[in-house]
Motif scaffolding. Structure first.
Motif, PDB file in Angstrom:
ATOM      1  N   GLN A 260     -10.431   9.976  -6.995  1.00 23.31           N
ATOM      2  CA  GLN A 260      -9.502   8.990  -6.774  1.00 23.31           C
ATOM      3  C   GLN A 260      -8.128   8.548  -6.816  1.00 23.31           C
ATOM      4  OE1 GLN A 260     -13.705   7.492  -6.761  1.00 23.31           O
ATOM      5  NE2 GLN A 260     -13.266   7.162  -4.098  1.00 23.31           N
TER       6      GLN A 260
ATOM      7  N   THR B 294     -15.782   7.038  -0.863  1.00 25.90           N
ATOM      8  CA  THR B 294     -14.042   7.485  -0.540  1.00 25.90           C
ATOM      9  C   THR B 294     -14.691   7.348   1.391  1.00 25.90           C
ATOM     10  OG1 THR B 294     -12.907   8.470  -1.778  1.00 25.90           O
ATOM     11  CG2 THR B 294     -12.015   7.572  -0.001  1.00 25.90           C
TER      12      THR B 294
ATOM     13  N   ILE C 116      -7.901  11.209   0.186  1.00 29.57           N
ATOM     14  CA  ILE C 116      -8.161   9.999  -0.076  1.00 29.57           C
ATOM     15  C   ILE C 116      -6.825   9.197  -0.555  1.00 29.57           C
ATOM     16  CG2 ILE C 116      -8.842   8.814  -2.634  1.00 29.57           C
ATOM     17  CD1 ILE C 116     -11.229  11.288  -2.879  1.00 29.57           C
TER      18      ILE C 116
ATOM     19  N   ARG D 197      -9.280   3.694  -4.176  1.00 32.57           N
ATOM     20  CA  ARG D 197     -10.312   3.094  -4.411  1.00 32.57           C
ATOM     21  C   ARG D 197     -10.842   1.547  -3.726  1.00 32.57           C
ATOM     22  NH1 ARG D 197     -13.460   3.290  -9.953  1.00 32.57           N
ATOM     23  NH2 ARG D 197     -15.117   2.907  -7.907  1.00 32.57           N
TER      24      ARG D 197
ATOM     25  N   GLU E 239     -13.117   2.222  -0.132  1.00 28.15           N
ATOM     26  CA  GLU E 239     -14.763   2.795  -0.148  1.00 28.15           C
ATOM     27  C   GLU E 239     -15.380   2.482   0.248  1.00 28.15           C
ATOM     28  OE1 GLU E 239     -14.463   3.776  -5.104  1.00 28.15           O
ATOM     29  OE2 GLU E 239     -15.642   2.676  -4.713  1.00 28.15           O
TER      30      GLU E 239
END
Length: 552
Positions: free
Chosen positions: A91, A126, A171, A177, A180
């Protein structure tokens, strides 16, 4: 005990609270400092949480998943134990760096299965089944791993690295992150008047993602098959390609990366079903009325699947009947066959062969449907035939692991969907002729395997769908080993972009060829040859870099 308030903090003085919870003694030591840059309502909620934790203890509170980070009301982030560092790496690493980093991991002993597991969990955490490119990438991970197992040793990592590059790229495009979707969810108490699948379905129909996820969480870490059967109640509410393929590919992927992750992977399908509920469509309403009626009319709810054999003539005739029928008529044909005791796999086979005709007969993408990477005349990507074949295969294979009720439902809806695809997505498939055409077959004169495969490769490079299809047909008639043809097409499935569908469709054909009787199985390879020629020349992002890093 007093409480002092400063401009930015609540400070609860040092002390020790002792109490019992469920017969166990627990102690909580203070001080605790809590930010109060918050509303009065939020502040009082934090105080309430503090009182709750004080009453049960930090350890038990954590077990019960009560948040102890007062400054944030968000649910706890998912964590994946020993895989967590690698999941986070997937990620957090930039697309420009991900392939060199992963190749180094391979060189020091990390295996492809572990990389696929980390990528799948990074993807799930994600996207949560809500991003188009994201969930297509998840659905490609299992097929890419199986493609790797079929590849020569030196090239084994290429199909996987190609999809891992796409995964991390997407991503990063969506913020890594910081955005998410999947987080820890508390299980609800399931109702006693219906099963878990019905509870999930009812929450999905109400467009209530939280209730649906909590009902699914109540299943705990049961088997992958149990989780799939629960999700199927919501999936069976509408015959829509992604609603069908997502749970199947998630279930299949769990067998690659570990069934302990089945719940996380299938949870994406629950969320997708909720999201899809917000779209209108007459087909959804038809299915919700049609399926219960057919199950009842044919008395399938109190039956177990039969084992009545089917000969080639029955397979051919029934497949054509489903192909030519209305969606409701196709569903009726499947229900009647199941009521007559036909084996589920035989019914699945006729549905798959009907979908195959949509690839072989497709006139190709029209000008108004042209998109980047999907030119006029192309049949790859989200074409009618590829989508229909992927869906038919998913219904067929989910039926084989379904409860009797779900097995019947999957096959009835598989027949319904292939007929719906024929009539609802445009084109005159009943008038169009299936490839290979007689004139194309006449132009294939080679009789030895090596020459035929070289000519097939040349036709694919030239994007000549008709000739590629005709040559592979000749290979089948001359008993060329199918593995040799698969190996040729596998190389392109690994290298070409395929508009997000190359890996899935290759895997679909691979599975269908293996489970279709000899009289008909080469039709699937003909379709794959056609789709491969269609997608040829559009290299997948990251593939050439992966080749260079591996010294290929």
């Amino acid at each position: 005990m007093g409480v002092r308030v400063r401009p930015s903090l609540i400070f609860i003085p040092p002390g020790l609270i002792r109490m019992r919870a469920n017969g166990a003694r627990a102690e909580v030591r203070w001080p605790i400092a809590v930010s109060i840059h918050r509303t009065r309502r939020e502040f009082l909620a934090d105080v309430g949480r503090g009182a709750l934790i004080a009453s049960v203890g930090f350890g038990l509170a954590k077990e019960l998943r009560f948040g102890v980070a007062f400054a944030e009301a968000e649910p706890e982030a998912l964590s994946f134990g020993p895989l967590e560092p690698l999941v986070a790496l997937m990620q957090e690493t930039s697309a420009e760096r991900i392939l060199p980093v992963l190749v180094e991991r391979l060189k020091v002993g990390t295996d492809l299965r572990t990389l696929v597991a980390a990528a799948a969990l990074a993807n799930a955490r994600t996207f949560g089944g809500e991003d188009y490119v994201g969930f297509h990438t998840m659905m490609a991970l299992g097929p890419a791993f199986h493609m790797a197992e079929e590849s020569p040793e030196k090239r084994r990592a290429l199909p996987v690295l190609k999809v891992l590059y796409r995964n991390t790229s997407r991503i990063q495009e969506l913020g890594g992150r910081a955005n998410e979707v999947l987080r820890v969810v508390l299980p609800s108490k399931l109702p006693t008047d219906r099963n878990a699948g019905e509870a999930i379905r009812d929450a999905v129909r109400a467009k209530d993602a939280t209730t649906a996820e909590r009902a699914f969480a109540a299943l705990g870490q049961g088997s992958a098959d149990e989780s799939l059967n629960a999700v199927l109640y919501a999936v069976e509410d509408h015959a829509e390609v992604h609603r069908v393929n997502m749970p199947y590919r998630a279930w299949e992927l769990s067998s690659v990366i570990g069934t302990e992750h089945a719940h996380t992977l299938l949870r994406q399908a629950v969320r997708y079903c909720v999201k899809e509920e917000f779209r209108s469509g007459s087909a959804r309403g038809n299915v919700r009325a049609l399926l219960p009626r057919l199950l009842d009319d044919h008395r399938l709810l109190d039956r177990t699947p039969g084992a009545k054999p089917a000969d080639d003539a029955w397979i051919e005739a029934t497949s054509r009947a489903i192909f030519e029928a209305t969606p409701e008529g196709a569903a009726e044909i499947a229900a009647a066959a199941l009521s007559d005791g036909r084996a589920p796999d035989a019914v699945g086979e006729v549905i798959s062969l009907a979908a195959n005709q949509l690839v072989l007969r497709d006139a190709g993408r029209a000008k108004h449907d042209e998109r980047p990477g999907k030119p006029i005349g192309s049949v790859h990507g989200d074409s009618i035939g590829v989508h229909a074949s992927d869906s038919a295969s998913a219904w067929r294979r989910m039926a084989l692991v379904g409860t009797p009720r779900n097995a019947f439902a999957c096959l009835i809806l598989g027949a319904y969907q292939v007929a719906l695809d024929r009539v609802n997505r445009g084109g005159d498939f009943l008038a169009w002729k299936a490839q290979p055409l007689a004139e194309d077959l006449a132009n294939v004169t080679a009789t030895d395997a090596d020459t035929l495969l070289r000519e097939a490769d040349a036709a694919i490079r030239a994007k000549d769908q008709r000739r590629a299809c005709a040559i592979v047909d000749r290979c089948g008639r001359l008993d060329v080993p199918p593995r040799r043809v698969f190996d040729l097409l596998l190389g392109y499935a690994a290298s070409e972009d395929g508009a997000l569908h190359a890996e899935k469709y290759y895997r679909t054909v691979n599975e269908e060829f293996a489970t279709t009787r000899p009289a008909f199985r080469w039709r699937h390879l003909l379709a794959l040859a056609r789709v491969t020629a269609s997608e040829s020349g559009q290299r997948a992002a990251g593939f050439d870099e992966a080749c260079a890093l591996l010294g290929i």
